[in-house]
Motif scaffolding. Structure first.
Motif, PDB file in Angstrom:
ATOM      1  N   ASP A 278      -4.179  -9.691   8.952  1.00 43.69           N
ATOM      2  CA  ASP A 278      -4.142  -8.546   8.180  1.00 43.69           C
ATOM      3  C   ASP A 278      -2.479  -8.374   8.041  1.00 43.69           C
ATOM      4  N   ARG A 279      -1.512  -8.435   6.942  1.00 43.16           N
ATOM      5  CA  ARG A 279       0.275  -8.404   6.855  1.00 43.16           C
ATOM      6  C   ARG A 279       0.263  -7.639   6.036  1.00 43.16           C
ATOM      7  N   THR A 280       1.727  -7.499   6.454  1.00 41.56           N
ATOM      8  CA  THR A 280       2.136  -6.669   4.946  1.00 41.56           C
ATOM      9  C   THR A 280       3.645  -7.845   4.789  1.00 41.56           C
ATOM     10  N   VAL A 281       3.516  -8.002   3.107  1.00 39.45           N
ATOM     11  CA  VAL A 281       4.580  -8.764   2.633  1.00 39.45           C
ATOM     12  C   VAL A 281       5.592  -8.300   1.070  1.00 39.45           C
ATOM     13  N   ALA A 282       6.757  -9.621   0.957  1.00 41.25           N
ATOM     14  CA  ALA A 282       7.278  -8.530   0.439  1.00 41.25           C
ATOM     15  C   ALA A 282       7.998  -7.598  -0.285  1.00 41.25           C
TER      16      ALA A 282
ATOM     17  N   ALA B 149      -3.395 -23.277  -1.843  1.00 38.52           N
ATOM     18  CA  ALA B 149      -3.363 -22.689  -1.328  1.00 38.52           C
ATOM     19  C   ALA B 149      -3.785 -21.530  -2.729  1.00 38.52           C
ATOM     20  N   LEU B 150      -4.690 -20.284  -2.588  1.00 40.19           N
ATOM     21  CA  LEU B 150      -4.592 -19.630  -3.379  1.00 40.19           C
ATOM     22  C   LEU B 150      -4.758 -18.070  -3.577  1.00 40.19           C
ATOM     23  N   VAL B 151      -3.632 -17.610  -4.132  1.00 39.91           N
ATOM     24  CA  VAL B 151      -3.815 -16.146  -3.798  1.00 39.91           C
ATOM     25  C   VAL B 151      -4.608 -15.978  -4.899  1.00 39.91           C
ATOM     26  N   TYR B 152      -5.074 -14.710  -4.146  1.00 45.60           N
ATOM     27  CA  TYR B 152      -6.990 -14.213  -4.981  1.00 45.60           C
ATOM     28  C   TYR B 152      -5.983 -12.477  -5.050  1.00 45.60           C
ATOM     29  N   PHE B 153      -7.011 -11.941  -6.140  1.00 41.19           N
ATOM     30  CA  PHE B 153      -6.733 -10.310  -6.192  1.00 41.19           C
ATOM     31  C   PHE B 153      -8.839 -10.171  -6.646  1.00 41.19           C
ATOM     32  N   HIS B 154      -8.850  -9.258  -6.041  1.00 40.91           N
ATOM     33  CA  HIS B 154     -10.079  -8.624  -6.399  1.00 40.91           C
ATOM     34  C   HIS B 154      -9.875  -7.481  -7.632  1.00 40.91           C
ATOM     35  N   GLY B 155     -11.447  -7.675  -7.620  1.00 45.35           N
ATOM     36  CA  GLY B 155     -11.870  -6.670  -8.989  1.00 45.35           C
ATOM     37  C   GLY B 155     -11.802  -5.126  -8.843  1.00 45.35           C
ATOM     38  N   GLY B 156     -12.507  -4.725  -9.695  1.00 44.23           N
ATOM     39  CA  GLY B 156     -12.687  -3.737  -9.598  1.00 44.23           C
ATOM     40  C   GLY B 156     -12.268  -2.089 -10.818  1.00 44.23           C
ATOM     41  N   GLY B 157     -12.061  -2.741 -11.580  1.00 48.52           N
ATOM     42  CA  GLY B 157     -11.308  -2.119 -13.026  1.00 48.52           C
ATOM     43  C   GLY B 157     -10.710  -1.360 -12.816  1.00 48.52           C
ATOM     44  N   PHE B 158      -9.089  -1.761 -11.505  1.00 46.99           N
ATOM     45  CA  PHE B 158      -8.139  -1.937 -11.531  1.00 46.99           C
ATOM     46  C   PHE B 158      -8.003  -0.452 -10.812  1.00 46.99           C
ATOM     47  N   VAL B 159      -9.523  -0.226 -10.395  1.00 54.30           N
ATOM     48  CA  VAL B 159      -9.037   1.376  -9.828  1.00 54.30           C
ATOM     49  C   VAL B 159      -9.552   1.414  -7.973  1.00 54.30           C
ATOM     50  N   THR B 160     -10.772   0.559  -8.503  1.00 53.16           N
ATOM     51  CA  THR B 160     -11.329  -0.146  -6.763  1.00 53.16           C
ATOM     52  C   THR B 160     -11.602  -0.590  -6.621  1.00 53.16           C
ATOM     53  N   GLY B 161     -11.651  -1.013  -5.824  1.00 48.43           N
ATOM     54  CA  GLY B 161     -11.928  -2.420  -4.764  1.00 48.43           C
ATOM     55  C   GLY B 161     -11.316  -2.204  -3.785  1.00 48.43           C
ATOM     56  N   ASP B 162     -10.872  -3.335  -2.777  1.00 53.27           N
ATOM     57  CA  ASP B 162     -10.037  -3.989  -1.672  1.00 53.27           C
ATOM     58  C   ASP B 162      -9.699  -5.195  -0.829  1.00 53.27           C
ATOM     59  N   LEU B 163      -9.464  -5.268   0.345  1.00 53.91           N
ATOM     60  CA  LEU B 163      -9.587  -6.903   0.661  1.00 53.91           C
ATOM     61  C   LEU B 163     -10.908  -6.799   0.616  1.00 53.91           C
ATOM     62  N   GLU B 164     -11.699  -5.995   1.667  1.00 56.72           N
ATOM     63  CA  GLU B 164     -13.072  -5.481   2.291  1.00 56.72           C
ATOM     64  C   GLU B 164     -14.025  -6.668   1.039  1.00 56.72           C
ATOM     65  N   ASN B 165     -13.536  -6.369  -0.301  1.00 61.08           N
ATOM     66  CA  ASN B 165     -15.115  -6.932  -1.711  1.00 61.08           C
ATOM     67  C   ASN B 165     -15.382  -8.265  -1.402  1.00 61.08           C
ATOM     68  N   GLU B 166     -13.002  -8.953  -1.423  1.00 59.18           N
ATOM     69  CA  GLU B 166     -13.819 -10.569  -0.989  1.00 59.18           C
ATOM     70  C   GLU B 166     -13.454 -11.219   0.100  1.00 59.18           C
ATOM     71  N   HIS B 167     -13.830 -10.735   0.961  1.00 55.22           N
ATOM     72  CA  HIS B 167     -13.601 -11.359   2.271  1.00 55.22           C
ATOM     73  C   HIS B 167     -14.464 -12.451   2.572  1.00 55.22           C
TER      74      HIS B 167
ATOM     75  N   ARG C 179      -4.539  -9.647   3.264  1.00 55.77           N
ATOM     76  CA  ARG C 179      -5.613 -10.112   4.166  1.00 55.77           C
ATOM     77  C   ARG C 179      -4.807 -12.319   4.006  1.00 55.77           C
ATOM     78  N   ILE C 180      -4.925 -12.629   4.903  1.00 55.08           N
ATOM     79  CA  ILE C 180      -4.594 -14.574   5.177  1.00 55.08           C
ATOM     80  C   ILE C 180      -5.523 -15.083   6.026  1.00 55.08           C
ATOM     81  N   TYR C 181      -5.941 -16.015   5.597  1.00 54.59           N
ATOM     82  CA  TYR C 181      -6.895 -16.496   5.792  1.00 54.59           C
ATOM     83  C   TYR C 181      -5.953 -18.234   6.225  1.00 54.59           C
ATOM     84  N   ARG C 182      -6.540 -19.016   7.107  1.00 60.59           N
ATOM     85  CA  ARG C 182      -6.130 -20.250   7.673  1.00 60.59           C
ATOM     86  C   ARG C 182      -6.286 -21.004   8.245  1.00 60.59           C
ATOM     87  N   PRO C 183      -7.280 -22.058   7.569  1.00 60.49           N
ATOM     88  CA  PRO C 183      -7.999 -22.460   7.936  1.00 60.49           C
ATOM     89  C   PRO C 183      -6.937 -23.820   9.493  1.00 60.49           C
TER      90      PRO C 183
END
Length: 315
Positions: A48-52, A69-87, A58-62
């Motif tokens: 986990d880090r802070t960028v930009a 590379a895939l930049v991935y955005f979780h769901g949650g209606g723009f209101v809920t959700g965080d990095l754990e949702n799509e871990h 959260r960076i997953y590096r094999p």
């Protein structure tokens, strides 16, 4: 409806977006119920880090990156959700395909309405492209993806990248994406009742995301908030679009996929009968596991990955 999905629905916490505080607690409960205990994978380094300038990722590096590379955005209606949702999904993509995954913890509405979540998504994508070499990735093989609201953010980032001449994205992975605030489709009129994701929750979502300016005299929803409003979809990267039958977003997703195809964009469309919005999070159901397999296969094709590459696995 698929029997396994129907059975799982009975025990799920219901996430109503009417009250953001309660919605976030319900989403945490739902994510915990669906997690299945995703374990660490020795093939992937997770950090986990802070960028930009302030966007948490959260960076997953094999261990042996294959290049993309895939930049991935979780769901949650723009209101809920965080990095754990799509871990679990991100970990599986990195481990099974050998790709770098950057999962983005964008700001949430209504405290941070549009454009804040979109600007975070854009900034993380630009950062990933600029720092691809350090991540073990090829700057010419970067994709964006996400589910639901995250799919809408991915589509919007792809539009802006086209409009502004970069980053040069290779692919869009759009899983039942949020695309159209007009809410004027047969599926939006059909699915109106809980416990499924329904028209009422979509109304709350757009109200929170677009903020108090929505509906004011002269208001026009920005294209990057609702990608379906873009008049021209030509020049976008190839796309995979997953659509669930029992989803109020179904028909706007069909329409967006069709418009991209008509504009000359290579599109792979998957419609899953008997499935509801977010069904692929229910990994106890065979149809959800097949959907994950299909997503990995789509990424493998898009990135031209050899199934025998160390760090990937064949379907």
């Amino acid at each position: 409806m698929d029997r396994e999905l129907s059975d799982a629905l009975a025990g799920m916490p219901y996430v109503s977006l009417a009250d953001p505080v309660k919605a976030r607690a319900a989403m945490r409960d739902l994510a915990a119920a669906l997690d299945g205990g995703a374990a660490a994978d020795e093939r992937v380094e997770v950090a986990d880090r802070t960028v930009a300038g302030g966007v948490p990722v959260r960076i997953y590096r094999p261990e042996r990156p294959a290049g993309p590379a895939l930049v991935y955005f979780h769901g949650g209606g723009f209101v809920t959700g965080d990095l754990e949702n799509e871990h679990r999904r991100c970990l599986d993509f990195a481990a099974d395909l050998g790709i770098v995954v950057v999962s983005v913890d964008y700001r949430l509405a209504p405290e941070h309405p549009f454009p804040a979540p979109f600007e975070d998504a854009w900034a993380a994508t630009v950062w990933t492209h600029a720092h691809a070499a350090g991540l073990g990735a090829d700057p010419g093989r970067i994709a964006v993806g996400g589910g639901s609201a995250g799919g809408g953010l991915a589509a919007a980032v792809a539009l802006r990248a086209r409009d502004e001449g970069g980053p040069p994205l290779a692919f869009q992975l759009l899983l039942y994406p949020v695309l159209d605030d007009r809410m004027d489709t047969p599926s939006m009129r059909e699915y109106t009742e809980p416990p499924l994701f329904n028209r009422g929750e979509v109304e709350h979502m757009w109200r929170h995301y677009l903020g108090p300016a929505r509906g004011a005299p002269g208001w026009e929803t920005p294209v990057y908030a609702a990608p379906a409003r873009a008049p021209d979809l030509s020049g976008l990267p190839a796309a995979y679009v997953l659509v669930a039958e029992a989803d109020p977003l179904r028909d706007e997703d069909f329409a967006y996929a069709r418009r991209m195809a008509e504009a000359g964009v290579p599109v792979e469309l998957r419609h899953v009968p008997g499935a509801y919005h977010g069904f692929d999070g229910v990994l106890s159901a065979a149809v959800a596991r097949r959907a994950h397999d299909d997503q990995r296969a789509a990424l493998r094709r898009a990135f031209r990955l050899d199934a025998g590459h160390p760090g990937t696995s064949s379907d």
